[in-house]
Every structure is written in C-alpha cells, then in structure tokens.
Design an enzyme around this catalytic site. Structure first.
Site, short mmCIF file in Angstrom:
data_model
loop_
_atom_site.label_atom_id
_atom_site.label_comp_id
_atom_site.label_asym_id
_atom_site.label_seq_id
_atom_site.Cartn_x
_atom_site.Cartn_y
_atom_site.Cartn_z
CE1 TYR A 65 39.16 38.88 40.21
CE2 TYR A 65 36.61 38.39 40.08
CZ TYR A 65 38.31 38.16 39.46
OH TYR A 65 38.47 37.94 38.48
CG ASP A 116 54.70 43.98 40.29
OD1 ASP A 116 53.84 44.11 40.08
OD2 ASP A 116 54.31 43.65 42.06
CB THR A 152 47.73 42.89 40.87
OG1 THR A 152 48.82 43.20 41.37
CG2 THR A 152 48.61 42.59 39.84
CB THR A 208 36.01 37.32 35.21
OG1 THR A 208 34.90 37.00 36.44
CG2 THR A 208 36.20 39.17 35.78
CG ASP A 209 30.97 35.19 34.98
OD1 ASP A 209 31.48 36.00 35.71
OD2 ASP A 209 30.12 34.18 34.81
CD GLU A 210 32.79 37.35 39.79
OE1 GLU A 210 33.19 38.06 40.43
OE2 GLU A 210 33.52 35.77 39.79
N GLY A 216 27.19 42.48 49.85
CA GLY A 216 27.38 42.97 47.94
C GLY A 216 27.51 41.68 47.20
CE LYS A 227 40.56 40.63 35.48
NZ LYS A 227 41.61 39.81 34.77
#
Ligand code: NAD
Length: 356
Positions: free
Chosen positions: A160, A60, A101, A134-136, A307, A164
């Site tokens: 999420y 982990d 995580t 990420t682009d998110e 959303g 990030k």
C-alpha cells in the site's frame, strides 16, 4: 467559484470532503468520479445527492478518456484525488489492485490533466491537481525519533505505502517536467463518520455492538497519529487555496496513540454510552458486554501483520505556519462524535457487514 472533480468521493475521506466542500462553498460545482469498489458506497453521498451543483459518475480513474471528457465537459479547474485502494491488509494479500489504482490510476489522471489543461489549454492558468497521500510513505519510526516532516526521506514498507509513494513521485514529476500545477498532502490516520468497518476504530465499535471479539495485532503497541476526518478536509482546503504549487504539506493533529489504548478507550466510551442511554440496550440487544459495562473483555490478541510499521507521527509545523492550519476537533470530542454517529446510523454499517 471553482469546478471540482473529486476522485474516490464515495469513499470514507472523499465523501466527508464532498460534504465539507458543499457546506462551505455551495456555489462551487462538485463532480465525483468513483468506481464504487467494495470501499465505495453511494449512500455516503446521500446528504448531497439533491444539491444542484453536484453530480456523480461511476467510473475508473484508469479510464483516461473518461477523465479527459469530465475535465473538458465540466470545465474542471480543481482535481482532488482521493481514489485509491487503501487497506494495508488487503495490499499484503493482493497487491495487484494497489499497483493498478494507486500507480496506474494516478498516472492516468496526470495524463488526462496534462492533455486537457496544458496541451489543449483549458484552464491552463487556473488549474490545480491536489493529490491526497499518507504519512505511511515515510516508513516507520522508533519510539524516540522525531515525527515525519516533509523532508523525511520516503521509505515505504507495505505494498500500500509503496504504491502511494510511487503515485506521489509521479505527481511531483508531472510538475517538474511539464509544469502541471500540483500540490500533495500527506496525512496521518483519519477517523470519523462513514469509515468502512474493516478499519480499526469502526471495527471496534461495530464489533462491540455485535459482541464479537476485538482483534489486536501483536502486542497492540503500534503507535498511530489520529486526525478527525473533517479536519483532514479543512487541511486539504487550506492547501488548495493557499499552498504553493509543487509543494507537499503534512496534515496532522499531534495525537499519537498505541492501538491497544485506542481500543481500550473506545471500550470505555461504549460502556459509558450504554450506561447513560437505557434505550441502547433495546436497540442493540446483541451488545451483551457493553450492556454489562465490560466491552474490554472482547479484546483478543492475534498474530501480528507482516512487516507491521511500529510508529507513525506527523510533524505539521509547515502547514501550521505557512497555511495557518489547525485541527478543530480534540481527540476527546472527535471520538465521541464518531461513536455517536455509528450508534445513530446502524443501517449504514449493517448493510456493509451483511454476510460477515
Ligand atoms: P477508501 O478506501 O475509503 O475510499 C477509496 C475510494 O476510491 C472508494 O470510494 C473506491 O470506490 C474508490 N476507488 C478505488 N479504486 C478506484 C478506481 N480505480 N477508480 C475510481 N475510484 C476508485 O479510502 P479513504 O480512507 O477514504 O482514503 C482516501 C485517500 O486518502 C486515499 O488516497 C488514501 O491513501 C488517503 N489517506 C487515507 C488515510 C486514512 O486514514 N484512511 C490517511 C491518509 C491518507
């Protein structure tokens, strides 16, 4: 020669990156650290398992002592961080694992990297931590908004993307505060081999092969920007080799598609494959709609995701200009390769879908 530690290397993009790296730099050492969650699969690394410079550790990233030991024992100079919880739907139904995580895990890696590289001085002048994001994190776009650039303010909308975004900020802070040598890349949606079948493109392919319905959220008009996974790996390679320390690079191929159009395209290509190759009907007898040439009849609209972001689009000007980055695959060639890979590797995805 480099000594890499790749976190999350048994996942979709991580495994493709490991294949890419060993193919292009066979003399480098590649150590993979992966917890083998539901999304991690050692079979994704079968292609490299006998390579003399490759080694796998199950563990982990939140285990800081383990990460420190790996950094020391393998004289790691390049840490490429893919490990994450990555599925937006799961982040809505159970955000805890994403906080653990994506945020705590990234913090743990940063602590370990600082301790070994900066405090103990192992590879102090030659280290790099590359963080895969990420682009998110940029939120959502209206139809006529310009694409996300590196200076677009962060506005994450799901647990999420928020987790990030938090990890991106921690990586940035460890550079500014302690001088850790970091880079970050923010990439658009990936597709290609070894993609877990809960994600849109492999879900559609594997559902067609089992004649199951193809669920489309809402009106299906959500727009995503798609990149073939090996082109993501080559972009990360460019950032690691040529990127400026402390900077972020958007990676994308200017390839926006509405979800419904992607699904219709995959249906059409699957129908064509079955029409072209008569052996497929015998290999996939369940795929009745594809055999009859009308997979699109499986499309079914379901209640929209809470959303749900409307549109993502990456402006890759900085990585194009500063790094000379260009994707190799067009969408036409990439999606064809992907479909062929799933048709040729039924054991891989059927193992994952057992019980579903
Ligand atoms: P994935 O879910 O397929 O793989 C994640 C891997 O991380 C798995 O092998 C899993 O076992 C491992 N992992 C999870 N928690 C861990 C932990 N605590 N310790 C060690 N290993 C752990 O994800 P992916 O799609 O390959 O994405 C990889 C990275 O790229 C992620 O950081 C994601 O945010 C980012 N990203 C993904 C996309 C995409 O389209 N899939 C696009 C842009 C960025």
């Amino acid at each position: 020669m480099k000594n890499l530690l790749v976190t999350g290397g048994a996942g979709f993009i991580g495994a493709n990156f490991v294949h890419y790296w060993i193919k292009n730099y066979p003399q480098d050492t590649v150590i993979v650290l992966d917890a083998l969650t539901y999304a991690g699969n050692l079979a994704n690394l079968d292609l490299v398992k006998d390579h003399p410079n490759y080694k796998f550790y199950q563990g982990d990233i939140c285990d800081t002592a383990l990460v420190e030991t790996l950094l020391r024992e393998h004289r790691i100079d390049t840490l490429v961080h893919f490990a994450a919880e990555s599925h937006v739907d799961r982040s809505i139904s159970g955000p805890d694992a994403f906080i653990q995580t994506n945020i705590i895990g990234t913090y743990s890696l940063l602590k370990a990297a600082k301790r070994v590289w900066l405090d103990e001085g192992i590879n102090r002048d030659t280290h790099r931590l590359h963080h895969v994001s990420t682009d998110e994190v940029y939120g959502t776009l209206e139809a006529d908004d310009p694409a996300f650039s590196e200076s677009t303010p962060y506005a994450p909308n799901s647990p999420y993307s928020a987790s990030k975004a938090a990890s991106d900020h921690l990586v940035r802070a460890y550079h500014h505060t302690y001088g850790l040598e970091v880079t970050t890349s923010n990439c658009s949606n990936n597709y290609g081999p070894f993609h877990f079948p809960e994600k849109l493109i492999p879900l559609v392919i594997t559902n067609i092969l089992r004649d199951l319905s193809l669920p489309i959220y809402g009106d299906g008009q959500q727009i995503r920007d798609w990149l073939y996974v090996e082109d993501h790996a080559s972009g990360i390679d460019k950032v690691i080799r040529q990127g400026n320390i402390g900077e972020c690079y958007n990676i994308g191929g200017i390839n926006e598609w509405a979800n419904i159009d992607i699904v219709k395209l995959v249906c059409k290509l699957m129908n064509e494959q079955f029409a072209k190759q008569s052996s497929l009907a015998a290999q996939y007898p369940l795929a009745k709609s594809a055999i009859a040439g009308n997979s699109e009849k499986l499309i079914s609209f379901v209640e929209d995701r809470a959303g749900h972001d409307r549109r993502y689009a990456i402006d890759p000007t900085k990585s194009n200009k500063e790094l000379g980055y260009q994707p190799h695959e067009s969408f036409e060639t990439g999606i064809q390769k992907t479909i062929e890979w799933y048709l040729d590797n039924p054991v891989w995805w059927q193992e994952l879908l057992k019980g579903n």
